[in-house]
Scaffold this motif. Sequence first.
Motif, PDB file in Angstrom:
ATOM      1  N   ALA A  44     -37.364 -18.504  18.419  1.00 26.76           N
ATOM      2  CA  ALA A  44     -36.770 -17.219  18.042  1.00 26.76           C
ATOM      3  C   ALA A  44     -35.599 -17.415  17.084  1.00 26.76           C
ATOM      4  CB  ALA A  44     -36.316 -16.484  19.301  1.00 26.76           C
ATOM      5  N   MET A  45     -34.813 -18.468  17.307  1.00 27.85           N
ATOM      6  CA  MET A  45     -33.706 -18.751  16.393  1.00 27.85           C
ATOM      7  C   MET A  45     -34.218 -19.146  15.015  1.00 27.85           C
ATOM      8  SD  MET A  45     -31.230 -20.757  19.079  1.00 27.85           S
ATOM      9  CE  MET A  45     -30.174 -21.445  17.835  1.00 27.85           C
ATOM     10  N   ALA A  46     -35.308 -19.891  14.972  1.00 27.38           N
ATOM     11  CA  ALA A  46     -35.882 -20.299  13.683  1.00 27.38           C
ATOM     12  C   ALA A  46     -36.409 -19.084  12.920  1.00 27.38           C
ATOM     13  CB  ALA A  46     -36.990 -21.323  13.908  1.00 27.38           C
ATOM     14  N   ALA A  93     -33.494 -17.170  11.583  1.00 30.88           N
ATOM     15  CA  ALA A  93     -32.904 -17.867  10.441  1.00 30.88           C
ATOM     16  C   ALA A  93     -33.748 -17.669   9.188  1.00 30.88           C
ATOM     17  CB  ALA A  93     -32.746 -19.348  10.756  1.00 30.88           C
ATOM     18  N   MET A  94     -35.064 -17.690   9.323  1.00 32.52           N
ATOM     19  CA  MET A  94     -35.933 -17.475   8.159  1.00 32.52           C
ATOM     20  C   MET A  94     -35.798 -16.055   7.614  1.00 32.52           C
ATOM     21  SD  MET A  94     -39.441 -19.602   8.826  1.00 32.52           S
ATOM     22  CE  MET A  94     -39.846 -18.842  10.379  1.00 32.52           C
ATOM     23  N   ILE A  95     -35.518 -15.093   8.479  1.00 28.95           N
ATOM     24  CA  ILE A  95     -35.336 -13.711   8.024  1.00 28.95           C
ATOM     25  C   ILE A  95     -33.998 -13.559   7.306  1.00 28.95           C
ATOM     26  CG2 ILE A  95     -34.976 -11.342   8.839  1.00 28.95           C
ATOM     27  CD1 ILE A  95     -37.030 -11.963  11.054  1.00 28.95           C
ATOM     28  N   VAL A  96     -32.953 -14.185   7.831  1.00 35.10           N
ATOM     29  CA  VAL A  96     -31.603 -14.008   7.297  1.00 35.10           C
ATOM     30  C   VAL A  96     -31.353 -14.874   6.076  1.00 35.10           C
ATOM     31  CG1 VAL A  96     -29.159 -14.355   7.852  1.00 35.10           C
ATOM     32  CG2 VAL A  96     -30.680 -13.281   9.505  1.00 35.10           C
ATOM     33  N   PHE A 141     -31.178 -13.464   2.370  1.00 33.69           N
ATOM     34  CA  PHE A 141     -30.017 -12.581   2.125  1.00 33.69           C
ATOM     35  C   PHE A 141     -28.737 -13.409   2.040  1.00 33.69           C
ATOM     36  CE2 PHE A 141     -33.159 -10.031   4.438  1.00 33.69           C
ATOM     37  CZ  PHE A 141     -33.354  -9.032   3.516  1.00 33.69           C
ATOM     38  N   TYR A 142     -28.651 -14.482   2.781  1.00 34.55           N
ATOM     39  CA  TYR A 142     -27.469 -15.343   2.729  1.00 34.55           C
ATOM     40  C   TYR A 142     -27.397 -16.088   1.401  1.00 34.55           C
ATOM     41  CZ  TYR A 142     -24.253 -19.114   3.907  1.00 34.55           C
ATOM     42  OH  TYR A 142     -23.204 -19.996   3.907  1.00 34.55           O
ATOM     43  N   VAL A 143     -28.534 -16.553   0.900  1.00 35.16           N
ATOM     44  CA  VAL A 143     -28.563 -17.298  -0.359  1.00 35.16           C
ATOM     45  C   VAL A 143     -28.265 -16.372  -1.527  1.00 35.16           C
ATOM     46  CG1 VAL A 143     -30.086 -18.567  -1.910  1.00 35.16           C
ATOM     47  CG2 VAL A 143     -30.123 -19.047   0.523  1.00 35.16           C
ATOM     48  N   ARG A 144     -28.763 -15.149  -1.500  1.00 35.72           N
ATOM     49  CA  ARG A 144     -28.567 -14.204  -2.590  1.00 35.72           C
ATOM     50  C   ARG A 144     -27.105 -13.804  -2.716  1.00 35.72           C
ATOM     51  NH1 ARG A 144     -32.375  -9.154  -2.434  1.00 35.72           N
ATOM     52  NH2 ARG A 144     -33.875 -10.844  -2.476  1.00 35.72           N
TER      53      ARG A 144
END
Length: 51
Positions: free
Chosen positions: A36-38, A41-44, A47-50
């Motif tokens: 679930a954490m992975a 993280a793939m969803i977020v 947006f974090y990189v952008r």
Amino acid sequence: MSSPVERPDQVEDEDESNGPNLFLLYGLLALALLGAMAVAAMIVWPFYVRR
């Protein structure tokens, strides 16, 4: 009155448990939590990189 007599063929070992294997259950729970954490993280991550 009458006391129950334990016959050798009816006595069960106290070491054996009929309950669930807790090691397996906790391992699966930890694996599901990491999964679930992975996924989160793939969803977020995009947006974090952008930002």
